[in-house]
Design an enzyme around this catalytic site. Structure first.
Site, PDB file in Angstrom:
ATOM      1  N   LYS A  80      -4.686   7.673  31.629  1.00  0.00           N
ATOM      2  CA  LYS A  80      -4.874   7.903  33.063  1.00  0.00           C
ATOM      3  C   LYS A  80      -5.783   9.117  33.225  1.00  0.00           C
ATOM      4  O   LYS A  80      -5.642  10.097  32.484  1.00  0.00           O
ATOM      5  CB  LYS A  80      -3.513   8.128  33.710  1.00  0.00           C
ATOM      6  CG  LYS A  80      -3.520   8.215  35.231  1.00  0.00           C
ATOM      7  CD  LYS A  80      -2.083   8.304  35.767  1.00  0.00           C
ATOM      8  CE  LYS A  80      -2.013   8.386  37.283  1.00  0.00           C
ATOM      9  NZ  LYS A  80      -0.627   8.380  37.790  1.00  0.00           N
ATOM     10  N   SER A 155       0.486   5.054  41.468  1.00  0.00           N
ATOM     11  CA  SER A 155      -0.871   5.553  41.405  1.00  0.00           C
ATOM     12  C   SER A 155      -1.576   5.242  40.084  1.00  0.00           C
ATOM     13  O   SER A 155      -2.789   5.375  39.995  1.00  0.00           O
ATOM     14  CB  SER A 155      -0.874   7.072  41.603  1.00  0.00           C
ATOM     15  OG  SER A 155      -0.188   7.697  40.535  1.00  0.00           O
ATOM     16  N   SER A 179       4.977   5.874  39.962  1.00  0.00           N
ATOM     17  CA  SER A 179       3.584   5.521  39.661  1.00  0.00           C
ATOM     18  C   SER A 179       3.339   4.812  38.343  1.00  0.00           C
ATOM     19  O   SER A 179       2.231   4.345  38.098  1.00  0.00           O
ATOM     20  CB  SER A 179       2.709   6.767  39.701  1.00  0.00           C
ATOM     21  OG  SER A 179       2.359   7.033  41.028  1.00  0.00           O
TER      22      SER A 179
HETATM   23  N1  GLN Z   1       3.649   6.571  45.475  1.00  0.00           N
HETATM   24  C1  GLN Z   1       4.239   7.864  45.346  1.00  0.00           C
HETATM   25  C2  GLN Z   1       3.343   8.887  46.000  1.00  0.00           C
HETATM   26  O1  GLN Z   1       2.422   8.501  46.605  1.00  0.00           O
HETATM   27  C3  GLN Z   1       4.468   8.182  43.901  1.00  0.00           C
HETATM   28  C4  GLN Z   1       3.231   8.590  43.202  1.00  0.00           C
HETATM   29  C5  GLN Z   1       3.460   8.941  41.762  1.00  0.00           C
HETATM   30  O2  GLN Z   1       4.480   8.593  41.162  1.00  0.00           O
HETATM   31  N2  GLN Z   1       2.524   9.672  41.213  1.00  0.00           N
HETATM   32  O3  GLN Z   1       3.561  10.060  45.916  1.00  0.00           O
END
Ligand code: GLN
Length: 487
Positions: A80, A155, A179
């Site tokens: 990532k 994400s 995410s």
């Molecule tokens: N969707 C969640 C957010 O927008 C989690 C994101 C994540 O786990 N990095 O914060």
């Protein structure tokens, strides 16, 4: 596409050891696949071809000398793009870091290099890992390999899509509120968030430090378990990393699960659940019964508060973590500021995207004097209650199951103008981050449109072995994992 790319890491390892293919050939085949399809998919921000081929060469030299190969040596992997790798651009999919080149390795990168795992490139994500659909990247959207008009989840959307489309065999993501698990479920693969502290966060661009955790993506539970083994362990550079020995998870994958108490989370089986997802989870319950598990109903009474708690704590932490991006030390600096203050404000106004700005403002507000007690402190107290719910639940059950998400992947753009609807996507995943427990998503079927459905499994802190065991048994009792996206 080279048929070897469809194989699991385990099968590719065998092919390497049997000299059916060389590591350089396998890496080149994966790089070619990326060049063929990634324009459609958008999974990669950049490629790190040289590093990958250099590592692959070392693997081949070791094979030629007849030496023992480290676990996962030669298996194509994506990082990532919020993880540092020397010499690579590490952008967090943000304009503010667009041209930032890592001067050091994250601990996970170093471990992968030491294990001779070729790192092929940096995978797209929501800017600074904030989002659930990977539409918040400053550069390009990621598309779901099962349907290019749909989101891959976020994400870690690029990490998930690259594995689901066989561009790479393995990848790493970070999970702050879901995410890893959410995109794994939307893309029909395995994604796992370890116990908080199991994997070093050194060199991961911080979003919310008390919640962030790095974890593996793979097409099978066994591959994910092996990748976690490679990246986990104590790190003096991360004071929150746990000083415990590394486990060999693969050795307990096939343990009998007769009598295992599988708790079904009541609150996640009702409201707002799509019919197809509900059916898939009911099938999973039946499957566990057949495997000899005991099914129990579990209630997590404070789960309904988890999104509210998360969006205070995560935004508060990110407002502090992202203060370092001010044009002085890293990345972008506005070209035309008249004084220092203007340099700060313009740099940040021009460098951050709308979702990141929204969160910095929310978090700054929650931490401001006069509001701190009402928001931040309250949220911390509520976090303890969510954690306590799990302590109670794990007295009655060994693992917990639920859908990873109440719905399958949605159309690109469907929730872009409604942040609240987007935040609700994480209802099933966030509480595991608040409690610091491990969780994973494993393929559990398809909806009426052929889109993948994920089953979430959660375990108590540091019970990764049990978690992988329960997931592996489920995976092998079904054939969902053998189905690949047709792209
Ligand atoms: N969707 C969640 C957010 O927008 C989690 C994101 C994540 O786990 N990095 O914060």
């Amino acid at each position: 596409m080279n048929e070897l790319l469809r194989k699991t890491a385990k099968e590719q390892s065998e092919a390497l050891r049997n000299k059916e293919v060389s590591a350089v050939e396998l890496t080149k085949a994966a790089l070619e696949r990326i060049k063929d399809i990634d324009e459609k998919l958008g999974a990669f921000n950049s490629l790190t071809e040289e590093t990958a081929l250099e590592t692959a060469k070392k693997v081949d030299e070791k094979i030629a000398r007849g030496e023992e190969l480290p676990l996962l040596a030669g298996i194509p992997l994506a990082l990532k793009d919020n993880m540092n790798l020397v010499g690579s651009r590490t952008t967090a999919s943000s304009k503010i870091l667009e041209n930032f080149v890592s001067p050091f390795n994250a601990t996970i990168s170093q471990k992968l290099l030491d294990n001779l795992v070729p790192i092929l490139g940096k995978a797209n994500l929501d800017e600074f890992a904030m989002g659930s659909s990977n539409e918040n990247s400053a550069f390009k959207k990621v598309h779901n390999p099962w349907d290019l008009n749909k989101v891959p989840g976020g994400s870690s959307g690029g990490s998930a899509a690259s594995v689901a489309s066989c561009e790479v065999t393995l990848s790493l993501g970070s999970d702050t509120g879901g995410s890893i698990r959410l995109p794994a479920s939307f893309c029909g693969i395995v994604g796992m968030k370890p116990t908080y502290g199991r994997v070093s966060r050194y060199g991961l661009i911080a979003f919310a430090s008390s919640l962030d955790q790095i974890g593996p993506f793979a097409r099978t539970v066994e591959d994910a378990a092996n990748l976690l083994e490679v990246i986990s362990g104590h790190d003096p550079k991360d004071s929150t990393s746990l000083n415990l020995p590394v486990e060999h998870y693969a050795s307990s994958l096939n343990n009998d699960i007769k009598g295992l108490r599988v708790g079904v989370i009541k609150e996640l089986m009702s409201e707002g659940l799509s019919e197809d997802v509900q059916k898939a989870v009911e099938n999973a319950i039946e499957c566990y019964k057949k495997l000899g598990a005991e099914i129990v109903e579990i209630s997590l009474p404070n789960l309904k508060h988890s999104i509210g708690i998360y969006y205070i704590l995560a935004t508060a932490e990110c407002s502090s973590n992202l203060a370092r991006f001010d044009g002085v030390r890293y990345g972008y600096r506005t070209p035309d500021a008249k004084n220092l203050l203007e340099m700060y404000t313009k740099t940040r106004a021009e460098g951050f995207g709308p979702e990141v700005k929204r969160r910095i403002m929310l978090g700054t507000y929650a931490l401001s004097s006069g509001y701190y007690d009402a928001y931040y402190k309250k949220a911390q107290q509520m976090r303890a209650l969510v954690t306590q719910d799990f302590v109670e639940a794990f007295k009655k059950a060994d693992v917990l199951i639920s859908p990873t998400c109440p719905n399958t992947a949605f159309e690109l753009g469907a929730k872009s103008n409604d942040p609240l609807a987007m935040y609700l996507t994480d209802i099933a995943t966030i509480s595991a981050n608040l409690a610091g427990i491990p969780g994973l998503s494993v393929p559990a079927g398809f909806d009426r449109d052929g889109m993948p459905i994920g089953l979430q499994i959660l375990a108590p802190q540091l019970q990764e072995a049990k978690l992988f065991n329960a997931a592996h048994k489920f995976e092998r009792a079904n054939d969902y994992y053998t189905k690949l996206a047709n792209i």
